[in-house]
Design an enzyme around this catalytic site. Structure first.
Site, mmCIF file in Angstrom:
data_model
loop_
_atom_site.group_PDB
_atom_site.id
_atom_site.type_symbol
_atom_site.label_atom_id
_atom_site.label_comp_id
_atom_site.label_asym_id
_atom_site.label_seq_id
_atom_site.Cartn_x
_atom_site.Cartn_y
_atom_site.Cartn_z
ATOM 1 N N ASP A 188 43.400 -102.837 29.752
ATOM 2 C CA ASP A 188 44.456 -102.105 30.466
ATOM 3 C C ASP A 188 44.228 -100.591 30.439
ATOM 4 O OD1 ASP A 188 44.990 -102.688 27.641
ATOM 5 O OD2 ASP A 188 46.808 -101.505 27.907
ATOM 6 N N LEU A 189 43.703 -100.070 29.325
ATOM 7 C CA LEU A 189 43.543 -98.607 29.229
ATOM 8 C C LEU A 189 42.425 -98.119 30.152
ATOM 9 C CD1 LEU A 189 43.958 -98.347 25.349
ATOM 10 C CD2 LEU A 189 45.628 -97.589 27.070
ATOM 11 N N LYS B 169 22.961 -100.167 19.336
ATOM 12 C CA LYS B 169 23.364 -101.086 20.420
ATOM 13 C C LYS B 169 24.531 -100.506 21.211
ATOM 14 C CE LYS B 169 26.281 -104.622 19.438
ATOM 15 N NZ LYS B 169 27.497 -104.755 20.268
ATOM 16 N N ASN B 170 25.542 -100.021 20.483
ATOM 17 C CA ASN B 170 26.764 -99.612 21.174
ATOM 18 C C ASN B 170 26.635 -98.266 21.884
ATOM 19 O OD1 ASN B 170 27.881 -102.007 20.524
ATOM 20 N ND2 ASN B 170 29.172 -101.246 18.857
ATOM 21 N N ARG C 207 41.316 -108.357 23.234
ATOM 22 C CA ARG C 207 40.457 -107.380 23.903
ATOM 23 C C ARG C 207 40.823 -107.097 25.373
ATOM 24 N NH1 ARG C 207 34.527 -107.483 21.613
ATOM 25 N NH2 ARG C 207 34.840 -105.289 21.976
ATOM 26 N N PRO C 208 42.026 -106.549 25.578
ATOM 27 C CA PRO C 208 42.433 -106.194 26.941
ATOM 28 C C PRO C 208 41.650 -104.988 27.462
ATOM 29 C CG PRO C 208 44.026 -105.355 25.358
ATOM 30 C CD PRO C 208 43.006 -106.147 24.566
ATOM 31 N N CYS D 270 37.676 -113.321 23.560
ATOM 32 C CA CYS D 270 36.629 -112.988 22.608
ATOM 33 C C CYS D 270 37.103 -113.447 21.247
ATOM 34 C CB CYS D 270 36.418 -111.484 22.637
ATOM 35 S SG CYS D 270 35.343 -110.886 21.369
ATOM 36 N N ARG E 113 22.262 -110.810 19.273
ATOM 37 C CA ARG E 113 22.963 -109.892 20.191
ATOM 38 C C ARG E 113 22.913 -108.463 19.678
ATOM 39 N NH1 ARG E 113 28.629 -110.794 20.459
ATOM 40 N NH2 ARG E 113 28.348 -108.774 21.388
ATOM 41 N N ILE F 52 42.073 -102.555 13.619
ATOM 42 C CA ILE F 52 41.616 -102.420 15.023
ATOM 43 C C ILE F 52 41.700 -103.766 15.746
ATOM 44 C CG2 ILE F 52 39.766 -101.581 16.540
ATOM 45 C CD1 ILE F 52 40.657 -99.437 14.545
ATOM 46 N N ARG G 231 30.745 -109.012 26.806
ATOM 47 C CA ARG G 231 31.968 -108.306 27.136
ATOM 48 C C ARG G 231 31.718 -106.857 27.544
ATOM 49 N NH1 ARG G 231 35.543 -105.222 25.559
ATOM 50 N NH2 ARG G 231 37.631 -105.534 26.375
ATOM 51 N N ASP H 274 33.569 -102.724 12.581
ATOM 52 C CA ASP H 274 32.303 -103.455 12.687
ATOM 53 C C ASP H 274 31.609 -103.635 11.337
ATOM 54 O OD1 ASP H 274 32.706 -103.646 15.382
ATOM 55 O OD2 ASP H 274 31.363 -102.007 15.921
#
Ligand code: EPU
Length: 419
Positions: free
Chosen positions: A123-124, A22-23, A120-121, A115, A398, A328, A91, A306
């Protein structure tokens, strides 16, 4: 809403095939926006998240066809606006920002909301786009990017909690079409980032260093179409290995990549299970009494966040005291309260879970809160005495292709109860 009902206590045995990741699929599908030519992607898992991504691509103007795991995308023309209605479901929609910026030199994408696994920003991601020369504005709930021209730059994407996977993907996807050389330091090393880089290189990009902390990207003027097969889903593989450990005789997962799940198989071995590995298959089987352990989640090649919830399910029935640290997403513990409803003894202290293994869990109605937490509840249900009903199954849909069917193939007494 559908439920998953499990009559616990069946010993699992046999083999199942792992689906495409998925990822990997999500950013790779987004990357097809970088060319006007056709891309053919094999082994795209049939999940609500991949469906959402295909809807976004269609909304952005791409032509999409899908048949039994193969997806063809042709983005001859692309519009650069993805509104809230279309991106709010997932997301990871945020990973169209990089390709849109690369291709159109502008993008307007609704900002992802909160979330359940944490803040879960992004900014990076935005820091990386700015370094490439984009102006970034957040306006009316949207992220707006605009760059008359993208120029290569030296960018450090290391964050407070380590590297960012989708941030690395996003900046890499914008940088492939920038003028000059981009260096990304503090890059994520996850296999899914390597998979995306391999796909982009097949499209004509020039990316070196994928799988290390430093990516070097020589910008090219354009990319072309490509055909590509997605890697096996290492988190699905890990989840089935834990299913085997929690209630198996011998469970074999096929079409997996053993190297990608090394941290999980190492932990299962430390926990007292035997692991046998062949080229693309892994077996897990009991090997004496299971042992408690201490475990921390880390960026790849460390133990994946995960897989944390699924390991909590296993350790909740492993005699002795185990300690799990989530490095994380410190708040990713929504499964704990539900596991406790099944009789688990676990306490949270900040980002640490202390688990005292019990002999037996008891079936109960429980509620899925996010994808991996839901998987943990299903695993606990396999082991529990009595009936467990997991509601809000859409979280599982999902990210796990036919989870109930695959577990049934292994002998689990599990059914999906349609609403
Ligand atoms: N972070 C920042 N700023 C940013 C981006 C991230 O501070 O701009 C922080 C996050 O808050 C977190 C850490 O950096 O503490 C790592 O987050 P990362 O950006 O790597 O997460 P992601 O790319 O949004 C992907 C996976 C997640 C997986 C994480 C970590 C996809 C679609 N999602 O998310 O997968 O947990 O990497 O490995 O690839 C899942 O599949 O269930 C899932 C949540």
């Amino acid at each position: 809403m559908d439920k998953i009902r499990i009559h616990g206590g069946q010993a699992l045995s046999g083999s199942i095939k792992i689906s495409g990741s998925k990822n990997s699929a999500l950013p790779i599908l987004a990357a097809t926006l970088l060319t006007r030519e056709e891309c053919i992607i094999h082994r795209v898992p049939d999940l609500s998240d991949t469906h959402s991504m295909l809807q976004i691509l269609t909304h952005l103007g791409a032509q999409v066809e899908r048949a039994s795991g193969i997806v063809c995308v042709t983005a001859a023309k692309v519009n650069s606006v993805a509104p809230y209605d279309i991106v709010r479901k997932m997301r990871a929609s945020v990973c169209v920002l990089g390709p849109l910026l690369g291709r159109c030199k502008e993008a307007t994408v609704s900002m992802p909301g909160g979330c359940v696994i944490g803040d879960r920003p992004i900014d990076l991601h935005l820091k990386g786009f700015e370094a490439l020369g984009a102006a970034v504005r957040v306006e009316g709930g949207n992220i707006k990017l605009f760059a008359p021209k993208l120029r290569g730059a030296v960018i450090n994407l290391q964050g407070r909690f380590g590297p960012t996977v989708l941030g690395t993907d996003n900046v890499m996807m914008a940088a492939v079409l920038a003028e000059g050389t981009t260096v990304i330091d503090g890059a994520a090393q996850e296999p899914e980032v390597v998979d995306l880089a391999n796909f982009l290189n097949k499209m004509g990009a020039k990316i070196d260093g994928a799988g290390t902390r430093r990516l070097i990207i020589e910008g090219v003027p354009e990319l072309h179409g490509a055909e590509y097969e997605i890697i096996p889903d290492r988190i699905e593989a890990g989840t089935f290995l834990v299913a085997g450990a929690i209630s198996g005789k011998r469970v074999i997962i096929k079409r997996a990549e053993p190297e990608h799940v090394r941290s999980v198989t190492d932990v299962l071995e430390r926990c007292g299970f035997a692991i046998e590995t062949e080229e693309d298959s892994i077996s897990v089987l009991p090997n004496g009494a299971a042992q408690p352990l201490e475990l921390s989640t880390e960026p790849y090649p460390g133990f994946p966040t995960d897989m944390q919830a699924q390991m909590c399910a296993l350790l909740s029935t492993t005699e002795g005291r185990s300690v799990v640290r989530e490095n994380i997403f410190p708040q990713r513990y929504m499964h704990v309260a539900e596991l406790k409803r099944m009789g688990a003894r676990m306490e949270l202290d900040g980002a640490t879970a202390v688990i005292n293994g019990v002999d037996c869990l008891y079936g109960a109605p429980v509620m899925a809160s996010d994808l991996r937490a839901s998987a943990a509840l299903v695993l606990a249900g396999l082991k529990a005495d009595g009936v467990t009903e997991v509601s809000r199954v859409y979280h599982i849909d999902r990210g796990y292709e036919h989870l109930d069917e695959k577990l049934r193939e292994l002998g689990a007494d599990i059914e999906r109860v349609r609403a």
